[in-house]
Design an enzyme around this catalytic site. Sequence first.
Site, mmCIF file in Angstrom:
data_model
loop_
_atom_site.group_PDB
_atom_site.id
_atom_site.type_symbol
_atom_site.label_atom_id
_atom_site.label_comp_id
_atom_site.label_asym_id
_atom_site.label_seq_id
_atom_site.Cartn_x
_atom_site.Cartn_y
_atom_site.Cartn_z
ATOM 1 C CE LYS A 255 18.269 50.985 31.287
ATOM 2 N NZ LYS A 255 17.007 50.286 31.563
ATOM 3 C CE LYS B 285 12.544 50.860 36.572
ATOM 4 N NZ LYS B 285 12.863 50.390 35.207
#
Length: 346
Positions: free
Chosen positions: A154, A262
Amino acid sequence: MIMEKIWFDIEARTLHFKQPAGTSRGVYHTRLTWLVTAHDHHGNSGTGECAPLPRLSCDDLPNYEEKLHDVCRDIEQNAHLDLEALRNYPSMQFGIEVAMQRLAKAGGALFDTPFSRGKEGIPINGLVWMGNYDEMLERLQQKLEQGFRCVKLKIGAINFEHELNLIKHLRNHFDSKQVELRVDANGGFAPHEALQRLTQLAQHDIHSIEQPIMAGQWQEMARLCKQSPLPIALDEELIGINSTAGKVALLDTIKPQYIILKPSLHGGIAGTCEWAKLAKERGVGSWITSALESNVGLCAIAELAAHLYGPHIAMPQGLGTGMLFTDNIDMPLTIKKDCLWITKNS
């Protein structure tokens, strides 16, 4: 979908992260989620998870629980699951779809696959959360020591040069054949700087970057996907694009190299399968990741990944979130080296 009489129980749960989960949108310390259990008169039941992400999900509503009760009550009264009516409530749709499909299977697996039978694992990436340089370096080294051959960083929260140094550190020890490296900017780059940063990142044999700029800038993103030396994967860009026509327009306009699915954000089981089909028809790659669900949601997402991409999945999926919480819900999941396994039918 017409069915016999069923009823639902809904339980709100607050999960606590073992360590703060940092993204470019902020830091999560707790996770509110709802478990939905469907019952029938034969004593069977099935449980799914409804887990919208604050400030991100298109159905992150102030009256979420009230709306969820209304949706379940409507299904109870009409004995009918209207997927079209739930298109704009993807996290609710996902939890209810899973609950009802597990109920129909008497609590068993959603799909009959080698994974659901415990015969095959799914390769996953190791996730390195945002933090300061030392924290991220330590987390990176932990993932490598655990045996992960694909690591996702990230980025976008600290100095970009520091993040590049992390990547250089990795590449000084492992080439791209040893460790596949993915990065996720969570929309953290400004459009005017994005191409330069993507060019710098591409020098380090990176597999792909997720969502380099904020969602909703289709022409800017299309330009980046065309010009970037680094493959781009869309993530947040898909949120709220719930109609078939909208999905087609996004894919045909932006022409990404990958999309990341997702189920809690992108339409549950039905919507995820539709995204994957439309992408495949256009030569766009895809993979599935979880969205900080508990193990209840994670198990269902893994079963869906095995159904969509298996058997013998080669591309690592984003299913390594099962160890994030101090008070996660017990499910028959385990991570062995860099693969997620189910230890029995669920």
